[in-house]
Design a protein around this motif. Structure first.
Motif, PDB file in Angstrom:
ATOM      1  N   GLY A 186       0.797  -1.085   0.278  1.00  0.00           N
ATOM      2  CA  GLY A 186      -0.242   0.051  -0.057  1.00  0.00           C
ATOM      3  C   GLY A 186       0.902   0.849   0.039  1.00  0.00           C
ATOM      4  N   ALA A 187       2.087   0.863  -0.257  1.00  0.00           N
ATOM      5  CA  ALA A 187       2.798   2.620   0.365  1.00  0.00           C
ATOM      6  C   ALA A 187       3.643   2.317  -1.332  1.00  0.00           C
ATOM      7  CB  ALA A 187       3.824   2.455   0.940  1.00  0.00           C
ATOM      8  N   LEU A 188       4.202   3.823  -1.427  1.00  0.00           N
ATOM      9  CA  LEU A 188       4.526   3.692  -2.880  1.00  0.00           C
ATOM     10  C   LEU A 188       6.269   4.295  -2.659  1.00  0.00           C
ATOM     11  CD1 LEU A 188       1.879   5.710  -5.048  1.00  0.00           C
ATOM     12  CD2 LEU A 188       3.284   3.464  -5.205  1.00  0.00           C
ATOM     13  N   ALA A 189       7.532   3.631  -3.010  1.00  0.00           N
ATOM     14  CA  ALA A 189       8.593   4.162  -3.630  1.00  0.00           C
ATOM     15  C   ALA A 189       8.352   5.497  -4.066  1.00  0.00           C
ATOM     16  CB  ALA A 189       9.210   3.336  -4.220  1.00  0.00           C
ATOM     17  N   ILE A 190       8.475   6.306  -4.017  1.00  0.00           N
ATOM     18  CA  ILE A 190       8.622   8.273  -4.306  1.00  0.00           C
ATOM     19  C   ILE A 190       9.780   8.908  -3.450  1.00  0.00           C
ATOM     20  CG2 ILE A 190       7.762   9.970  -5.064  1.00  0.00           C
ATOM     21  CD1 ILE A 190       4.661   8.567  -4.720  1.00  0.00           C
ATOM     22  N   THR A 191      10.031   9.479  -3.769  1.00  0.00           N
ATOM     23  CA  THR A 191      11.526  10.606  -3.062  1.00  0.00           C
ATOM     24  C   THR A 191      10.376  11.945  -3.959  1.00  0.00           C
ATOM     25  OG1 THR A 191      13.212   9.002  -3.408  1.00  0.00           O
ATOM     26  CG2 THR A 191      13.115  11.405  -3.247  1.00  0.00           C
ATOM     27  N   SER A 202       6.959   7.898   1.576  1.00  0.00           N
ATOM     28  CA  SER A 202       6.160   6.341   2.764  1.00  0.00           C
ATOM     29  C   SER A 202       6.244   6.599   4.000  1.00  0.00           C
ATOM     30  CB  SER A 202       7.441   4.920   2.803  1.00  0.00           C
ATOM     31  OG  SER A 202       8.629   5.314   3.136  1.00  0.00           O
ATOM     32  N   ASN A 203       6.798   8.080   4.217  1.00  0.00           N
ATOM     33  CA  ASN A 203       6.627   8.434   5.656  1.00  0.00           C
ATOM     34  C   ASN A 203       4.706   8.472   5.638  1.00  0.00           C
ATOM     35  OD1 ASN A 203       9.003   9.096   6.734  1.00  0.00           O
ATOM     36  ND2 ASN A 203       9.014  10.512   5.305  1.00  0.00           N
ATOM     37  N   MET A 204       3.970   8.319   5.413  1.00  0.00           N
ATOM     38  CA  MET A 204       2.535   7.946   5.733  1.00  0.00           C
ATOM     39  C   MET A 204       2.135   7.729   6.733  1.00  0.00           C
ATOM     40  SD  MET A 204       1.336   9.189   1.671  1.00  0.00           S
ATOM     41  CE  MET A 204       0.057   8.530   2.075  1.00  0.00           C
ATOM     42  N   TYR A 205       1.126   7.651   8.111  1.00  0.00           N
ATOM     43  CA  TYR A 205       0.785   6.695   8.619  1.00  0.00           C
ATOM     44  C   TYR A 205      -0.575   5.597   7.942  1.00  0.00           C
ATOM     45  CZ  TYR A 205      -0.571   4.998  13.716  1.00  0.00           C
ATOM     46  OH  TYR A 205      -0.313   4.173  14.607  1.00  0.00           O
ATOM     47  N   TRP A 206      -1.332   6.365   7.102  1.00  0.00           N
ATOM     48  CA  TRP A 206      -2.275   5.640   6.816  1.00  0.00           C
ATOM     49  C   TRP A 206      -1.991   5.151   5.321  1.00  0.00           C
ATOM     50  CZ3 TRP A 206      -5.691   3.848   9.739  1.00  0.00           C
ATOM     51  CH2 TRP A 206      -5.983   4.785  11.234  1.00  0.00           C
ATOM     52  N   THR A 207      -2.025   4.441   4.732  1.00  0.00           N
ATOM     53  CA  THR A 207      -2.047   4.270   3.606  1.00  0.00           C
ATOM     54  C   THR A 207      -3.006   5.333   2.578  1.00  0.00           C
ATOM     55  OG1 THR A 207      -3.684   2.202   2.572  1.00  0.00           O
ATOM     56  CG2 THR A 207      -1.284   2.326   3.484  1.00  0.00           C
ATOM     57  N   ILE A 208      -3.036   5.239   1.280  1.00  0.00           N
ATOM     58  CA  ILE A 208      -4.141   5.922   0.269  1.00  0.00           C
ATOM     59  C   ILE A 208      -5.669   5.202   0.278  1.00  0.00           C
ATOM     60  CG2 ILE A 208      -5.117   6.415  -2.020  1.00  0.00           C
ATOM     61  CD1 ILE A 208      -1.400   7.296  -2.422  1.00  0.00           C
TER      62      ILE A 208
END
Length: 438
Positions: A308-313, A339-345
């Motif tokens: 659910g996370a993404l490899a985005i810089t 990926s410094n998001m506590y909740w996914t999209i």
């Protein structure tokens, strides 16, 4: 959530469009969707490839497509992508596969397709969809913690933060495409020692580094989107800057939250990087710290936690008017992973609809400011300057606690995974202009 990897992601695939090779954002593995115009032509759908834009209206008339791919190109032939977004995943993927094949090196249709390409520098880019509704979330836990520490040092995160994806409804009418000037807004300001507020231009203009989530197919009123299906409702992502007047916000946000501090402008990058293009860059959601509560069942899916996370810089730069006059390069303010998001999209989508709220094609969700744990990864000047007390020093010797007139703020984002061709969003920019007389 099913992650489909196919020939369009093949790192060995190259294009006969020479500028696509090694392009920092738009190699053939990306093929993002947008709306453009050139000359006296009307706005219509397009796909970015290298330094060019493929005209989808012309492609739909060419006879080179059939079936679901043709349906998708026809839906994208007007001045907004809403009809295409409404078709859902299968037609969008069919269009991607057909366009990838047409643009691939050593394919037979080069002479037929080449006249449909327009140099990007000769084109104007428009908002990719008509935004019916815009919701801004607050899923960047480091940002929430940093801001909380400024105002509530002993209790930075409110009790509900780790139980529910916090969000609020923003103003859809002021969502604009990258490059739109940022007019310094007015609002009520009240200094801590002032007896009463005054109406004035903000003195604490800030940016917020976010991702924009574009909704594809919607749900019926009264129905909830199951988290395991939520990915099918997301058409793609862009960059998003939710400009903020921090002094206006400090006075008005209690008890109901942001209003004039944020409704004056939200900037998005013009290209929607599709869910299909993002498929190879999906990664596991970072595990919650020990002791954090588990999400309620409607927010928890094993597949989403695994991918659910993404490899985005993500990166932010600033260039003052003086820096540009002196020919100085922009200064990087921050750089860090999305990926410094506590909740996914998917959790955002599932929560948004759990009460029966209907999402519609072209609706826009903001993730909220994405910051990391260290100062070089903070996603706003409010954090970088610690509320204005530690200004950032520019190469000219100028300092910035908050944005000044003439400042050019630019955001970028790149999807990178070992062994694959990297792709990007293109820039998301805005230049601050003086306030108009109120």
């Amino acid at each position: 959530m099913t992650v489909a990897i196919d020939e369009t992601h093949d790192p060995a695939r190259t294009s006969w469009v020479a500028s696509a090779q090694g392009h920092p954002d738009f190699p053939i593995q990306n093929l993002p969707l947008g709306v453009f115009s050139n000359g006296n032509g009307a706005p219509r759908g397009g796909i970015a490839i290298g330094d060019f834009i493929l005209d989808l209206a012309a492609l739909a008339r060419s006879g080179l497509l059939d079936g679901a791919a043709l349906q998708a190109a026809e839906a994208a032939s007007g001045d907004t992508l809403n009809p295409l977004l409404a078709l859902g995943t299968a037609p969008r993927r069919a269009l991607r596969r057909s366009v990838s094949a047409l643009l691939a090196r050593d394919r037979p249709h080069r002479d037929a397709v080449a006249p449909m390409l327009h140099p990007a520098h000769t084109c104007a880019l428009h908002l990719p969809a008509r935004v019916g509704d815009y919701t801004d979330f607050y899923v960047g836990i480091h940002h929430a913690t940093n801001v909380g520490l400024l105002f509530r040092p002993d209790n930075p995160l409110l009790p509900n933060y780790k139980h529910v994806p916090i969000g609020y409804h923003g103003r859809a009418s002021s969502v604009r495409v990258s490059g739109t000037p940022v007019l310094r807004p007015h609002g009520q300001l009240k200094a801590p020692d002032a007896v009463a507020p005054t109406l004035a231009a903000t003195r604490r203009l800030d940016y917020e580094l976010e991702l924009g989530v574009w909704i594809g197919t919607g749900n019926l009123p009264g129905s909830a989107i199951p988290i395991e299906e939520a990915g099918e409702y997301v058409a793609g992502l862009s960059l998003l800057n939710d400009w903020s007047a921090r002094d206006v916000q400090a006075w008005e946000y209690q008890p109901l939250g942001p209003f004039l501090a944020k409704n004056f402008l939200t900037t998005v990058s013009p290209w929607i990087v599709t869910a299909e293009a993002l498929a190879p860059f999906r990664i596991a959601q970072p595990p919650r710290p020990e002791g954090d509560p588990a999400p309620l069942p409607y927010l928890l899916d094993a597949g989403d936690q695994a991918q659910g996370a993404l490899a985005i810089t993500l990166e932010v730069t600033i260039s003052s008017e003086r820096m540009r006059a002196e020919g100085r390069a922009p200064l990087r303010l921050s750089r860090g992973p999305a990926s410094n998001m506590y909740w996914t999209i998917a959790q955002m989508v599932a929560h948004h609809s759990v009460n029966g709220c209907d999402l519609n094609p072209g609706d826009l969700l903001g993730t909220g400011t994405i910051s990391g744990p260290t100062r070089d990864t903070f996603g706003s000047l409010l954090e970088l300057s610690r509320g204005g007390v530690e200004p950032v020093t520019l190469p000219t010797g100028e300092t910035r606690a908050f944005l000044e007139d003439g400042d050019l703020l630019s955001m970028s984002g790149r999807m990178e995974t070992e062994g694959l061709v990297s792709i990007g969003f293109g820039p998301c920019t805005g230049t601050v202009e003086p306030a108009r007389k109120s």
